[in-house]
Write an enzyme that holds these catalytic residues in place. Structure first.
Site, short mmCIF file in Angstrom:
data_model
loop_
_atom_site.label_atom_id
_atom_site.label_comp_id
_atom_site.label_asym_id
_atom_site.label_seq_id
_atom_site.Cartn_x
_atom_site.Cartn_y
_atom_site.Cartn_z
N TYR A 1 10.04 39.25 -26.72
CA TYR A 1 9.53 39.73 -28.03
C TYR A 1 8.27 40.58 -27.88
O TYR A 1 7.30 40.41 -28.63
CB TYR A 1 9.24 38.54 -28.96
CG TYR A 1 10.39 37.57 -29.08
CD1 TYR A 1 11.63 38.01 -29.55
CD2 TYR A 1 10.22 36.23 -28.72
CE1 TYR A 1 12.69 37.10 -29.64
CE2 TYR A 1 11.27 35.35 -28.81
CZ TYR A 1 12.51 35.78 -29.27
OH TYR A 1 13.54 34.90 -29.36
N LYS B 1 -4.09 19.40 -8.10
CA LYS B 1 -4.46 19.37 -9.52
C LYS B 1 -3.37 18.57 -10.22
O LYS B 1 -2.79 18.99 -11.22
CB LYS B 1 -4.55 20.81 -10.07
CG LYS B 1 -5.15 20.92 -11.47
CD LYS B 1 -6.56 20.39 -11.59
CE LYS B 1 -6.95 20.27 -13.04
NZ LYS B 1 -8.19 19.48 -13.24
N ASP C 1 -10.87 21.41 -9.24
CA ASP C 1 -12.12 21.64 -9.95
C ASP C 1 -13.30 20.99 -9.22
O ASP C 1 -14.30 21.64 -8.91
CB ASP C 1 -12.03 21.20 -11.43
CG ASP C 1 -11.14 20.00 -11.68
OD1 ASP C 1 -10.63 19.41 -10.68
OD2 ASP C 1 -10.96 19.62 -12.84
N ASP D 1 -6.35 31.02 -2.49
CA ASP D 1 -6.90 32.35 -2.71
C ASP D 1 -8.31 32.24 -3.33
O ASP D 1 -9.26 32.87 -2.88
CB ASP D 1 -5.96 33.10 -3.67
CG ASP D 1 -6.16 34.60 -3.64
OD1 ASP D 1 -6.99 35.07 -2.84
OD2 ASP D 1 -5.50 35.30 -4.42
N ASP E 1 -12.54 32.96 -1.46
CA ASP E 1 -13.68 33.78 -1.89
C ASP E 1 -14.92 32.92 -2.07
O ASP E 1 -16.04 33.32 -1.72
CB ASP E 1 -13.37 34.52 -3.20
CG ASP E 1 -12.65 35.83 -2.97
OD1 ASP E 1 -11.77 35.86 -2.08
OD2 ASP E 1 -12.96 36.83 -3.65
#
Ligand SMILES: NC(=O)c1ccc[n+]([C@@H]2O[C@H](COP(=O)([O-])OP(=O)(O)OC[C@H]3O[C@@H](n4cnc5c(N)ncnc54)[C@H](O)[C@@H]3O)[C@@H](O)[C@H]2O)c1
Length: 351
Positions: free
Chosen positions: A145, A187, A220, A244, A248
């Site tokens: 849609y 997680k 987290d 990933d 960093d």
């Protein structure tokens, strides 16, 4: 003399500035350790995409297959959507060549300042093992849609037993060569199908490695521990997306994204593996000659390790250490004023 055929893909932005420094240092290592390189350079980049509508030719993977390894800078340029550059070059190479283990060491080099307080930063030395072929980065999904109030986007994650087990085993095997400790990024409180499955396989594979200590954290709090207790980690194993992001963060706590190397490994050696920095093409500093070449150079050391030249790889790391002790050789990302070529040349000279 051992000779290797290496495919060079400088790519875009600072990739074009740091790859020549990587080659300079590998050539210097080659002279010292009796290793010869045939460099074949491919201009596969966003520039090529603008000209031809493709990041690489249709037979690009067929061409690369004949090489001993691929040495890549970075791809991505303003004006070309990032998913085009990633899915048009990097991801096909990583997947087609089954480079399922993305190995990203994080280490604080002497002479470099971490943004963390000294006593916390002292022992930063761990490796992130990122699943590189499946997980959250899948092509399964779509939109419905489009352009209406009901529009929706669905993105599926893919966690196969084969894919999960092989990356976990890679991490455990690597830990056996280091400090025998593996931490799993999960997680499973929020993501209720794939992450409990990941945890289940982690527990199952761990049983085969009773000599390796294990931990697991939700992503987290794990991110918080990277900043508060980086000395807790030896090998950190993570899915594609989590790995990933963590890499960093790891690079940042070790002082600069400009020093973080990466290897995309096909452990079975059926195909060439690919060596590239963690960082991207950095359009904000491209063309100024100030990019830090260390990530590219250390990726070259990882390439030599993979090709069986551990002594040459250690010599490159030692040369990087020597150069980084001299603050006059630091590029602006490390707080200095040196230029890419100065630092690259100093590392080559230290060899
Ligand atoms: N593997 C890859 O090819 C790869 C990886 C990440 C991002 N990218 C692409 O790169 C482009 C820019 O992405 P981004 O800005 O999110 O990430 P980036 O890594 O290119 O840059 C992030 C920041 O770090 C700095 N930086 C990065 N490498 C540096 C170096 N060697 N020396 C000094 N400073 C350095 C940059 O100047 C910038 O401020 C995008 O098109 C993105 O898709 C490519």
């Amino acid at each position: 003399m051992k000779n290797y055929k290496i495919a060079l893909i400088p790519g875009d932005g600072i990739g074009r500035e740091v790859v020549p420094e990587g080659v300079r240092v590998l050539e210097a290592a080659g002279r010292r350790f009796g290793i010869g390189f045939q460099w074949d350079s491919f201009d596969w980049s966003c520039e090529t995409y603008r000209r031809t509508g493709r990041m690489m030719p249709a037979d690009g993977l067929e061409i690369l297959k004949g090489y001993d390894a691929i040495f890549l800078g970075a791809v991505g340029a303003p004006g070309v959507p990032d998913h085009v550059s990633l899915w048009g070059l990097l991801i096909p190479i990583r997947r087609h060549f089954r480079q399922y283990a993305c190995v990203r060491p994080v280490r604080l080099y002497p002479g470099l300042a971490s943004p963390l307080r000294d006593q916390i930063a002292r022992n930063i030395d761990f490796v992130i093992v990122r699943e590189n072929n499946e997980g959250e980065y899948s092509e399964i999904g779509g939109r419905l849609y489009q352009g209406t109030d009901e529009e929706l986007a669905v993105q599926e994650s893919v966690f196969t037993r084969k894919g999960v087990d092989r990356i976990l085993r890679y991490a455990f095997e690597l830990a056996r060569t280091r400090r025998q400790h593996v931490t799993s990024a999960t997680k499973s409180n929020g993501i209720i199908h794939t992450m409990p499955y990941w945890d289940e396989r982690f527990a199952a594979v761990a049983r085969d490695y009773p000599d390796v200590r294990t931990d697991q954290y939700h992503i987290d709090i794990l991110s918080a521990h990277f900043v508060l207790h980086p000395d807790r980690f030896d090998v950190v194993v993570a899915s594609n997306l989590f790995g990933d992001i963590l890499s960093d963060l790891g690079a940042a706590v070790a002082g600069s994204i400009g020093i973080a190397p990466s290897a995309n490994i096909n452990p079975e050696r059926e195909y060439p593996s690919m060596f590239e920095p963690v960082h991207g093409s950095a359009p904000d500093i491209a063309g100024q000659g100030i990019a830090n070449p260390v990530a590219q150079i250390l990726s070259g050391a990882m390439m030599l390790d993979h090709l069986g030249h551990a002594d040459a790889a250690r010599a490159i790391e030692a040369a990087v250490e020597t150069a980084l002790r001299d603050a006059r050789l630091h590029t602006p990302d490390m707080g200095g004023r040196a230029r890419t070529v100065e630092l690259g040349s100093a590392i080559a000279d230290a060899l």
